[in-house]
Design a protein around this motif. Sequence first.
Motif, PDB file in Angstrom:
ATOM      1  N   ARG A  49       0.834  -1.204   0.000  1.00 19.66           N
ATOM      2  CA  ARG A  49       0.000   0.000   0.000  1.00 19.66           C
ATOM      3  C   ARG A  49       0.869   1.253   0.000  1.00 19.66           C
ATOM      4  O   ARG A  49       1.921   1.292   0.630  1.00 19.66           O
ATOM      5  N   GLN A  50       0.412   2.265  -0.706  1.00 14.00           N
ATOM      6  CA  GLN A  50       1.079   3.562  -0.700  1.00 14.00           C
ATOM      7  C   GLN A  50       0.250   4.545   0.123  1.00 14.00           C
ATOM      8  O   GLN A  50      -0.982   4.498   0.102  1.00 14.00           O
ATOM      9  N   VAL A  51       0.942   5.434   0.838  1.00  8.34           N
ATOM     10  CA  VAL A  51       0.250   6.424   1.667  1.00  8.34           C
ATOM     11  C   VAL A  51       0.848   7.802   1.424  1.00  8.34           C
ATOM     12  O   VAL A  51       1.972   7.925   0.935  1.00  8.34           O
ATOM     13  N   LEU A  52       0.072   8.821   1.763  1.00  9.25           N
ATOM     14  CA  LEU A  52       0.540  10.198   1.673  1.00  9.25           C
ATOM     15  C   LEU A  52       0.952  10.694   3.048  1.00  9.25           C
ATOM     16  O   LEU A  52       0.305  10.376   4.043  1.00  9.25           O
ATOM     17  N   LEU A  53       2.007  11.496   3.093  1.00 13.74           N
ATOM     18  CA  LEU A  53       2.409  12.170   4.320  1.00 13.74           C
ATOM     19  C   LEU A  53       2.704  13.626   4.001  1.00 13.74           C
ATOM     20  O   LEU A  53       3.361  13.934   3.004  1.00 13.74           O
ATOM     21  N   SER A  54       2.221  14.515   4.843  1.00 16.83           N
ATOM     22  CA  SER A  54       2.486  15.941   4.681  1.00 16.83           C
ATOM     23  C   SER A  54       3.783  16.308   5.387  1.00 16.83           C
ATOM     24  O   SER A  54       4.139  15.706   6.410  1.00 16.83           O
ATOM     25  N   PRO A  55       4.508  17.317   4.887  1.00 12.00           N
ATOM     26  CA  PRO A  55       5.673  17.819   5.615  1.00 12.00           C
ATOM     27  C   PRO A  55       5.342  18.260   7.037  1.00 12.00           C
ATOM     28  O   PRO A  55       6.257  18.406   7.855  1.00 12.00           O
ATOM     29  N   ASN A  56       4.056  18.467   7.348  1.00  7.05           N
ATOM     30  CA  ASN A  56       3.670  18.784   8.720  1.00  7.05           C
ATOM     31  C   ASN A  56       4.123  17.687   9.689  1.00  7.05           C
ATOM     32  O   ASN A  56       4.299  17.941  10.883  1.00  7.05           O
ATOM     33  N   ALA A  57       4.293  16.468   9.183  1.00  7.87           N
ATOM     34  CA  ALA A  57       4.673  15.344  10.037  1.00  7.87           C
ATOM     35  C   ALA A  57       6.169  15.070  10.020  1.00  7.87           C
ATOM     36  O   ALA A  57       6.644  14.227  10.784  1.00  7.87           O
ATOM     37  N   SER A  80      -4.756   5.324   8.445  1.00  6.12           N
ATOM     38  CA  SER A  80      -5.057   6.556   7.714  1.00  6.12           C
ATOM     39  C   SER A  80      -6.003   6.273   6.553  1.00  6.12           C
ATOM     40  O   SER A  80      -6.097   5.128   6.074  1.00  6.12           O
ATOM     41  N   PRO A  81      -6.729   7.299   6.076  1.00  3.67           N
ATOM     42  CA  PRO A  81      -7.653   7.105   4.953  1.00  3.67           C
ATOM     43  C   PRO A  81      -6.943   6.538   3.736  1.00  3.67           C
ATOM     44  O   PRO A  81      -5.815   6.919   3.418  1.00  3.67           O
ATOM     45  N   SER A  82      -7.611   5.621   3.061  1.00  2.01           N
ATOM     46  CA  SER A  82      -7.035   5.008   1.870  1.00  2.01           C
ATOM     47  C   SER A  82      -7.116   5.979   0.698  1.00  2.01           C
ATOM     48  O   SER A  82      -8.063   6.756   0.579  1.00  2.01           O
ATOM     49  N   ILE A  83      -6.110   5.929  -0.150  1.00  2.00           N
ATOM     50  CA  ILE A  83      -6.095   6.815  -1.315  1.00  2.00           C
ATOM     51  C   ILE A  83      -5.347   6.131  -2.448  1.00  2.00           C
ATOM     52  O   ILE A  83      -4.368   5.423  -2.212  1.00  2.00           O
ATOM     53  N   GLU A  84      -5.848   6.291  -3.659  1.00  2.00           N
ATOM     54  CA  GLU A  84      -5.172   5.763  -4.836  1.00  2.00           C
ATOM     55  C   GLU A  84      -4.205   6.828  -5.335  1.00  2.00           C
ATOM     56  O   GLU A  84      -4.613   7.825  -5.939  1.00  2.00           O
ATOM     57  N   THR A  85      -2.919   6.636  -5.061  1.00  5.65           N
ATOM     58  CA  THR A  85      -1.955   7.684  -5.373  1.00  5.65           C
ATOM     59  C   THR A  85      -1.704   7.858  -6.866  1.00  5.65           C
ATOM     60  O   THR A  85      -1.080   8.827  -7.272  1.00  5.65           O
ATOM     61  N   GLU A  94      -7.904  15.448   0.558  1.00  2.00           N
ATOM     62  CA  GLU A  94      -7.081  16.264   1.448  1.00  2.00           C
ATOM     63  C   GLU A  94      -7.791  16.518   2.769  1.00  2.00           C
ATOM     64  O   GLU A  94      -7.176  16.447   3.841  1.00  2.00           O
ATOM     65  N   ARG A  95      -9.084  16.824   2.691  1.00  2.00           N
ATOM     66  CA  ARG A  95      -9.835  17.057   3.932  1.00  2.00           C
ATOM     67  C   ARG A  95      -9.794  15.830   4.839  1.00  2.00           C
ATOM     68  O   ARG A  95      -9.581  15.930   6.048  1.00  2.00           O
ATOM     69  N   ASP A  96     -10.017  14.656   4.236  1.00  3.86           N
ATOM     70  CA  ASP A  96     -10.002  13.423   5.025  1.00  3.86           C
ATOM     71  C   ASP A  96      -8.656  13.228   5.706  1.00  3.86           C
ATOM     72  O   ASP A  96      -8.594  12.876   6.895  1.00  3.86           O
ATOM     73  N   TYR A  97      -7.577  13.452   4.960  1.00  3.56           N
ATOM     74  CA  TYR A  97      -6.241  13.267   5.511  1.00  3.56           C
ATOM     75  C   TYR A  97      -5.938  14.283   6.608  1.00  3.56           C
ATOM     76  O   TYR A  97      -5.412  13.938   7.667  1.00  3.56           O
ATOM     77  N   HIS A  98      -6.245  15.536   6.337  1.00  2.00           N
ATOM     78  CA  HIS A  98      -5.915  16.594   7.301  1.00  2.00           C
ATOM     79  C   HIS A  98      -6.760  16.482   8.561  1.00  2.00           C
ATOM     80  O   HIS A  98      -6.272  16.766   9.662  1.00  2.00           O
ATOM     81  N   GLN A  99      -7.999  16.085   8.431  1.00  4.05           N
ATOM     82  CA  GLN A  99      -8.829  15.884   9.616  1.00  4.05           C
ATOM     83  C   GLN A  99      -8.325  14.696  10.430  1.00  4.05           C
ATOM     84  O   GLN A  99      -8.281  14.758  11.667  1.00  4.05           O
ATOM     85  N   TYR A 100      -7.926  13.644   9.751  1.00  2.74           N
ATOM     86  CA  TYR A 100      -7.450  12.446  10.449  1.00  2.74           C
ATOM     87  C   TYR A 100      -6.175  12.745  11.242  1.00  2.74           C
ATOM     88  O   TYR A 100      -6.042  12.349  12.406  1.00  2.74           O
ATOM     89  N   TYR A 101      -5.236  13.446  10.630  1.00  2.00           N
ATOM     90  CA  TYR A 101      -3.953  13.712  11.275  1.00  2.00           C
ATOM     91  C   TYR A 101      -3.922  15.028  12.068  1.00  2.00           C
ATOM     92  O   TYR A 101      -2.921  15.320  12.721  1.00  2.00           O
ATOM     93  N   ASN A 102      -4.977  15.838  11.974  1.00  2.00           N
ATOM     94  CA  ASN A 102      -5.001  17.165  12.594  1.00  2.00           C
ATOM     95  C   ASN A 102      -3.952  18.099  11.984  1.00  2.00           C
ATOM     96  O   ASN A 102      -3.349  18.927  12.672  1.00  2.00           O
ATOM     97  N   TRP A 103      -3.731  17.942  10.691  1.00  2.00           N
ATOM     98  CA  TRP A 103      -2.859  18.860   9.987  1.00  2.00           C
ATOM     99  C   TRP A 103      -3.642  20.118   9.644  1.00  2.00           C
ATOM    100  O   TRP A 103      -4.850  20.061   9.362  1.00  2.00           O
ATOM    101  N   PRO A 104      -2.992  21.297   9.635  1.00  2.00           N
ATOM    102  CA  PRO A 104      -3.702  22.523   9.254  1.00  2.00           C
ATOM    103  C   PRO A 104      -4.120  22.502   7.795  1.00  2.00           C
ATOM    104  O   PRO A 104      -3.420  21.948   6.943  1.00  2.00           O
ATOM    105  N   ALA A 105      -5.278  23.088   7.507  1.00  2.00           N
ATOM    106  CA  ALA A 105      -5.798  23.139   6.135  1.00  2.00           C
ATOM    107  C   ALA A 105      -5.195  24.349   5.424  1.00  2.00           C
ATOM    108  O   ALA A 105      -5.724  25.454   5.503  1.00  2.00           O
ATOM    109  N   TYR A 106      -4.097  24.134   4.735  1.00  2.00           N
ATOM    110  CA  TYR A 106      -3.371  25.235   4.106  1.00  2.00           C
ATOM    111  C   TYR A 106      -4.227  25.997   3.105  1.00  2.00           C
ATOM    112  O   TYR A 106      -4.025  27.187   2.872  1.00  2.00           O
TER     113      TYR A 106
END
Length: 230
Positions: A49-57, A80-85, A94-106
């Motif tokens: 599986r592939q996942v996305l990570l924000s530089p926030n982490a 984390s939410p599944s996504i087809e990269t 993006e909303r799903d990911y940012h809400q899950y990780y509590n990343w700011p919504a840039y």
Amino acid sequence: MLKNINDIYGTQLAARDGFIGQVKDFYFDDESWAVRYLIVETGSWLTGRQVLLSPNAFHGFCAKGEVLKVDLIKEQIENSPSIETHLPVTRQHERDYHQYYNWPAYWETSGIWGIGGIPVMTPPVEIKTGPDSEEDTHLRSTRAVTGYEIVATDGALGRVTGFMVDHISWLIADLVVEAGHWYSGKEILVSPASVLGINYGESEVSVKLTRADIERTREDEVARSGFVNC
């Protein structure tokens, strides 16, 4: 400090409780030129599986730049939410990911990272929802844009071979371009500030420069460095 993004591909990623995979690709914002996400190739750990990570982490490089630390635990990433990269990343993704990780919504603020010039973790915030599934998030793959032709106002300059990125702010400082025969195939740097637009259908990056601009800039750089331009 700037790094060529080509040198970060394949870098091992370490969560707080173990290795999680390696860097496969990056998604950058073609308006702000910020690297928004890193694509992690998890291998056998998450059955490919592939996942996305924000530089926030991100928590910086260690082991002479061979490992990028991630301030998360493996369970968080696994759930984390599944996504087809290989598909476009929508705003809802993006909303799903940012809400899950509590990343700011840039995208909801004027700052590049929503709160300032560098990506950091912040307290949880409410992320607005809306019917914007067709909204263009301006996210593009660095691997996909590599190889695009750079077109100046008076002809082709060369092809994109890499991106110089500041690994603190995660902003792209320059496009690395291998010049054509007109400049003996030398490697040149083109600032995103010079980019007029990217034509994804034609695989081209248009810039507001001429070949003379490039030659003049290189001559100035050599003069400032104190080296003789032989």
